[in-house]
Design an enzyme around this catalytic site. Structure first.
Site, PDB file in Angstrom:
ATOM      1  N   THR A  25       0.838  -1.196   0.000  1.00 15.58           N
ATOM      2  CA  THR A  25       0.000   0.000   0.000  1.00 15.58           C
ATOM      3  C   THR A  25       0.873   1.245   0.000  1.00 15.58           C
ATOM      4  OG1 THR A  25      -1.845  -1.078   1.107  1.00 15.58           O
ATOM      5  CG2 THR A  25      -1.690   1.308   1.362  1.00 15.58           C
ATOM      6  N   HIS A 174      -6.517 -11.111  -2.558  1.00 17.55           N
ATOM      7  CA  HIS A 174      -5.888 -10.892  -1.259  1.00 17.55           C
ATOM      8  C   HIS A 174      -6.691 -11.614  -0.182  1.00 17.55           C
ATOM      9  CE1 HIS A 174      -3.459  -9.299   1.805  1.00 17.55           C
ATOM     10  NE2 HIS A 174      -3.519  -8.005   1.561  1.00 17.55           N
ATOM     11  N   ASN A 177      -3.536 -11.142   5.760  1.00 18.11           N
ATOM     12  CA  ASN A 177      -3.254  -9.925   6.532  1.00 18.11           C
ATOM     13  C   ASN A 177      -4.443  -9.315   7.268  1.00 18.11           C
ATOM     14  OD1 ASN A 177      -0.828 -10.414   5.341  1.00 18.11           O
ATOM     15  ND2 ASN A 177      -0.597  -8.413   4.382  1.00 18.11           N
ATOM     16  N   TYR A 179      -7.642  -8.982   6.287  1.00 21.77           N
ATOM     17  CA  TYR A 179      -8.694  -8.335   5.499  1.00 21.77           C
ATOM     18  C   TYR A 179      -9.865  -9.302   5.284  1.00 21.77           C
ATOM     19  CZ  TYR A 179      -5.085  -4.832   5.114  1.00 21.77           C
ATOM     20  OH  TYR A 179      -4.122  -3.902   5.426  1.00 21.77           O
ATOM     21  N   ARG A 226      -3.390 -15.009  -2.371  1.00 21.77           N
ATOM     22  CA  ARG A 226      -2.422 -14.768  -1.302  1.00 21.77           C
ATOM     23  C   ARG A 226      -2.997 -15.147   0.061  1.00 21.77           C
ATOM     24  NH1 ARG A 226       0.564  -9.348   1.124  1.00 21.77           N
ATOM     25  NH2 ARG A 226       2.658 -10.241   1.176  1.00 21.77           N
ATOM     26  N   ASN A 234      -4.046  -6.838  12.117  1.00 19.13           N
ATOM     27  CA  ASN A 234      -5.398  -6.275  12.125  1.00 19.13           C
ATOM     28  C   ASN A 234      -6.352  -6.992  13.072  1.00 19.13           C
ATOM     29  OD1 ASN A 234      -4.997  -4.118  10.227  1.00 19.13           O
ATOM     30  ND2 ASN A 234      -4.870  -5.665   8.609  1.00 19.13           N
TER      31      ASN A 234
END
Length: 360
Positions: A25, A174, A177, A179, A226, A234
């Site tokens: 990002t 994605h 991580n 999300y 991924r 997070n």
């Protein structure tokens, strides 16, 4: 490290080396999510990498979490990304756009519609997020209905089609991580009692259905995925079921013959080797804490087919050339990783040749 410079294939693409630029990002898109004016140059500068995987790119208004992150769901987004892909291809590179729906990792102030974020369950991550007003606590998200879930899958499908229309060579889903997809996998963010929660199979269902829709839309050879097993990012705690969910998910995804699987590896060596044994397609392993000298270690051992690198490629547009020559690397400017004025910390990192010419 010699294997790092051998050719390999991702889908139908023949890559010149086994280094991939990992998604990072940068928060430099225009306010409407269109890639910024310098974004084509930023990625084209790094076209000597075997594969470029872009920064996380939202598939919808609901998918945005961070300020100035790019989107790929409007005509303007497509036009903006077309400038990026044209320059990367002109420079001889290949580019996959990462599709990132952040789920609950958002704030109404950061999204175009200013609505409550969405997630598998109405559970806040207990973490702050940067907004135009500074750091604010992330509010409790709205639980997705089953109808909402189907709409979100369609959003992923349309975004994948838009990425190809923009000239991308493929997309990376994605699922890592902390999300949205990872939120469905994790025990502490998914308390659902329907077919999307509870069992191993149910926790993997959303990831599989998103993948199926995208493969139907653009083809398996243009689709990567991924994961980040064991991530604490997070506010995520995948729980005791975590490894079992990943092994089931990997086996199911392998049936689609995807272009690749990208693993953010955080230390569970046994699980990584089990993933490798159950994944017949190309495997990208981004090993956390890896030293520069060990950049090709998983390729040399046969555990991985490509080595994704993040900050090293951000700060060194000519990373391939530097590694081949043993030339020292630029240090990344941490203050401009997620913001900056114009080219500063973005497209102004000097190349090896520029530094050498300054000394002459």
């Amino acid at each position: 490290m010699e294997k790092l410079w051998s050719k390999t294939k991702i889908g139908n693409l023949e890559l010149s080396n086994r280094l991939a630029m990992a998604p990072m990002t940068r928060s430099r898109a225009q306010e409407d999510g269109t890639p910024g004016e310098l974004t084509p140059l930023y990625y084209a500068q790094r076209a000597s990498m075997g594969l470029i995987i872009t920064e996380g790119t939202q598939p919808s208004d609901d998918g945005q979490g961070y300020l100035r992150s790019p989107g790929i769901y409007t005509e303007k987004h497509i036009e903006g990304w077309r400038k990026v892909t044209d320059e990367v291809h002109e420079a001889g590179g290949f580019l996959f756009i990462q599709l990132m729906h952040v789920g609950r990792i958002s704030h109404p102030d950061n999204t175009p519609h200013h609505r409550q974020a969405v997630a598998p369950s109405a559970i806040a991550p207990g973490e702050p997020i940067f907004t135009a007003k500074g750091m604010l606590d992330i509010p409790v998200p709205r639980e997705l209905s089953e109808e909402d879930i189907q709409t979100t899958i369609v959003d992923f499908r349309k975004a994948a089609a838009a990425a190809i229309a923009a000239g991308a060579d493929g997309v990376e889903i994605h699922g890592a991580n902390g999300y949205l997809i990872n939120q469905f996998i994790s025990e502490n963010s998914n308390k659902r009692m329907d077919e999307y929660g509870g069992s191993v199979e149910n926790r993997a269902r959303f990831a599989i259905e998103v993948t199926k829709a995208i493969v139907e839309e653009i083809g398996a050879d243009r689709t990567g995925f991924r994961i980040s097993p064991g991530t604490p990012l997070n506010g995520i705690d995948e729980g005791e079921q975590g490894p079992a969910v990943y092994l089931y998910l990997v086996k199911e995804l392998a049936k689609y013959n995807l272009a690749y699987l990208h693993v953010m590896h955080l230390g569970n060596e046994t699980l990584l080797r089990e993933i490798r044994s159950n994944w017949p397609q190309p495997l990208l392993v981004n090993r956390a804490g890896r030293s520069l000298e060990d950049i090709g270690i998983d390729i040399d051992s046969g555990l991985a087919d490509m080595a994704p690198v993040g900050v090293w490629s951000l700060a060194n547009p000519d990373l391939v050339e530097r590694l081949k020559e043993g030339f020292p690397l630029n240090e990344a400017d941490r203050a401009t990783l997620y913001s900056g004025n114009g080219s500063e910390g973005y497209t102004d990192y000097p190349t090896m040749k520029e530094l050498m010419s300054q000394k002459e």
